[in-house]
Write an enzyme that holds these catalytic residues in place. Structure first.
Site, PDB file in Angstrom:
ATOM      1  N   ASP A  67     -10.190 -45.929 -30.391  1.00  0.00           N
ATOM      2  CA  ASP A  67     -10.485 -46.847 -29.294  1.00  0.00           C
ATOM      3  C   ASP A  67      -9.312 -47.770 -28.970  1.00  0.00           C
ATOM      4  OD1 ASP A  67     -12.630 -46.890 -27.633  1.00  0.00           O
ATOM      5  OD2 ASP A  67     -13.745 -48.422 -28.709  1.00  0.00           O
ATOM      6  N   HIS A 128     -15.651 -54.302 -19.593  1.00  0.00           N
ATOM      7  CA  HIS A 128     -16.585 -53.435 -20.316  1.00  0.00           C
ATOM      8  C   HIS A 128     -17.603 -54.362 -20.975  1.00  0.00           C
ATOM      9  CE1 HIS A 128     -17.743 -49.827 -22.803  1.00  0.00           C
ATOM     10  NE2 HIS A 128     -18.339 -50.827 -23.431  1.00  0.00           N
ATOM     11  N   GLY A 130     -21.275 -54.624 -22.679  1.00  0.00           N
ATOM     12  CA  GLY A 130     -22.427 -53.978 -23.278  1.00  0.00           C
ATOM     13  C   GLY A 130     -22.865 -54.799 -24.461  1.00  0.00           C
ATOM     14  N   GLY A 132     -21.136 -54.727 -27.212  1.00  0.00           N
ATOM     15  CA  GLY A 132     -19.785 -55.243 -27.381  1.00  0.00           C
ATOM     16  C   GLY A 132     -19.166 -55.428 -26.005  1.00  0.00           C
ATOM     17  N   ARG A 209     -31.791 -57.604 -20.981  1.00  0.00           N
ATOM     18  CA  ARG A 209     -33.021 -57.604 -20.184  1.00  0.00           C
ATOM     19  C   ARG A 209     -34.033 -58.594 -20.752  1.00  0.00           C
ATOM     20  NH1 ARG A 209     -33.548 -51.204 -20.719  1.00  0.00           N
ATOM     21  NH2 ARG A 209     -32.965 -51.923 -22.802  1.00  0.00           N
ATOM     22  N   GLY A 255     -23.077 -50.926 -20.564  1.00  0.00           N
ATOM     23  CA  GLY A 255     -24.498 -51.059 -20.250  1.00  0.00           C
ATOM     24  C   GLY A 255     -24.830 -52.227 -19.339  1.00  0.00           C
ATOM     25  N   ILE A 256     -24.320 -53.420 -19.671  1.00  0.00           N
ATOM     26  CA  ILE A 256     -24.561 -54.597 -18.833  1.00  0.00           C
ATOM     27  C   ILE A 256     -23.756 -54.502 -17.547  1.00  0.00           C
ATOM     28  CG2 ILE A 256     -24.276 -57.100 -18.679  1.00  0.00           C
ATOM     29  CD1 ILE A 256     -24.721 -57.226 -21.717  1.00  0.00           C
ATOM     30  N   GLY A 257     -22.503 -54.112 -17.663  1.00  0.00           N
ATOM     31  CA  GLY A 257     -21.639 -54.029 -16.497  1.00  0.00           C
ATOM     32  C   GLY A 257     -22.163 -53.067 -15.441  1.00  0.00           C
ATOM     33  N   GLU A 309     -16.939 -42.477 -22.440  1.00  0.00           N
ATOM     34  CA  GLU A 309     -16.097 -42.317 -23.616  1.00  0.00           C
ATOM     35  C   GLU A 309     -16.204 -40.908 -24.182  1.00  0.00           C
ATOM     36  OE1 GLU A 309     -16.519 -46.821 -25.387  1.00  0.00           O
ATOM     37  OE2 GLU A 309     -18.285 -45.645 -24.866  1.00  0.00           O
TER      38      GLU A 309
END
Length: 327
Positions: A67, A128, A130, A132, A209, A255-257, A309
Site C-alpha cells: 500500500d 480516501h 472509509g 481508515g 451511518r 466507503g464514506i467517500g 484496490e
C-alpha cells in the site's frame, strides 16, 4: 476450481527493506516479519494469510502488493521526519498508505481523459475515506504528500484511529498506563488503533451511518464526532491545495467517500469563492465507477471514484507474471 497460477495480496506495510511489489519468497516473508513493528494492526494478519495460502496452493506463484509503493514518489521534504538520524537510518519515515486505492483513481482518471470525457487534473487531491482515512496530494498523477505517515494511525480522524496527535499526548498515555513496559505499550497501542477516532468521540460502533443517525436524533457526541472528522479532512485538503498552488480536482473514494452524500457536502461546503461548486443533485444521485459531482462552472472538478484496490493488485500481479516470463 480452475488451476491457480498466481495469488496477489494487499500488504499494508513493507518496512524499510522492500521498495517495490514483490514475488513472495521466504526471504521476503522474513522482511515482512521485521515490518510488523511498523504495522502491528495489519501485517501479522497478512503474513498469516500468505503462509496459509502458500500451503494451500504450493504450485502457484505468490505476490505481495504494498500500500506504500505509490507514495515512493514523495520528495524527501515530505517523507522525512525531523528526528535524530539514527531513527531515520532504521527506516523511520513517512511512508503513506492507501496507495493501491490512489493508483486505481489515477488509472480511472487517465482512462476517462483518454476517452475525451475530461482533462486529466494536474493538481489533484484524493480523499480516501472509509474505516481508515487518508488525503493525498498529487501532481501530474504522482504522490507528492499524504496525511498518513510511518503507520496508518496518523493523519485525519478515522473510525477507530485518532489521526495526528501531539507526541506529548502519546507520552502522557504511556505514563498513565499501568503495568510493565510491555503492558503499557500494548494498552496504548490498543487505544490508538482500536478505541480512538470516531468510536471514542461518539461512543457508537465504527459505522458512519450509525453516527449520522444518532446525530440526526440529537446525539451531541455523535454530532461533535462528525464535526471533528469533517474539520480534519477539510484542513488536510486545504493544506494540500496551498502546497500544490491550487487545485484542479478533488476525488472522493472509499466507503464514506463514495457513499456518504453528507460528508462530501460538508467537507466542501462554503468553498464557492475558492472555485469549488458542488452539484447538489449530482452529489445525491448514485452512479457508476467514476462520476462528476461538481457543477459545470466549477473551477475545481469534484469526482467520486470507486476504490478498486483488488483490480490494481491484479494489474501488478499480471505485470510481475509477464516480467517473469520475459526473464
Amino acid at each position: 476450481m480452475p488451476r491457480i497460477d498466481a495469488v496477489g495480496y494487499r500488504v499494508v506495510h513493507p518496512g524499510p527493506l522492500l521498495k517495490d511489489h514483490k514475488r513472495i519468497t521466504e526471504e521476503v516473508l522474513q522482511d515482512l516479519e521485521k515490518a510488523v513493528v511498523f504495522a502491528p494492526l495489519h501485517d501479522p494478519q497478512a503474513i498469516a494469510l500468505i503462509r496459509d495460502m502458500m500451503g494451500r496452493f504450493p504450485k502457484a506463484r505468490h505476490y505481495a502488493c504494498f500500500d506504500t509503493i505509490f507514495h515512493e514518489t514523495m520528495p524527501a521534504a515530505a517523507s522525512t521526519y525531523a528526528i535524530p538520524i539514527e531513527y531515520r537510518r532504521n527506516g523511520v519515515r513517512r511512508y503513506g498508505f492507501h496507495g493501491l486505492s490512489c493508483e486505481g483513481v489515477v488509472d480511472d482518471m487517465r482512462a476517462a481523459s483518454d476517452r475525451g470525457e475530461t482533462e486529466f487534473p494536474r493538481r489533484m487531491v484524493i480523499a480516501h475515506l472509509g474505516s481508515g482515512c487518508s488525503v493525498t496530494a498529487l501532481l501530474d498523477g504522482r504522490s507528492i504528500d499524504t496525511t498518513m505517515g510511518l503507520t496508518p494511525t496518523g493523519g485525519v480522524v478515522m473510525g477507530t484511529r485518532p489521526g495526528d496527535l501531539d507526541p506529548g499526548l502519546v507520552l502522557y498515555l504511556l505514563r498513565q498506563a499501568e503495568g510493565d513496559r510491555k503492558a503499557a505499550l500494548a494498552k496504548v497501542e490498543t487505544v490508538l488503533n482500536h478505541n480512538a477516532g470516531m468510536v471514542a468521540l461518539s461512543d457508537l460502533p465504527n459505522d458512519m451511518r450509525a453516527v449520522r443517525k444518532a446525530a440526526t436524533s440529537g446525539n451531541a457526541d455523535a454530532g461533535l464526532a462528525i464535526e471533528i472528522f469533517t474539520r480534519s479532512v477539510r484542513k488536510a485538503i486545504g493544506a494540500f491545495a496551498w502546497l500544490l498552488g491550487g487545485l484542479d480536482a478533488v476525488v472522493f473514494t472509499g466507503g464514506i467517500g463514495e457513499h456518504d452524500v453528507q460528508s462530501r457536502a460538508e467537507i466542501l461546503s462554503g468553498l464557492e469563492a475558492s472555485g469549488v461548486m458542488l452539484d447538489t443533485a449530482a452529489n445525491q444521485a448514485g452512479g457508476d465507477n467514476l462520476r462528476r459531482v461538481s457543477r459545470a462552472g466549477s473551477q475545481v472538478a469534484v469526482w467520486v471514484v470507486t476504490a478498486q484496490e483488488d483490480r490494481m493488485i491484479a494489474v501488478h500481479v499480471g505485470q510481475m507474471e509477464r516480467n517473469k516470463e520475459e526473464q
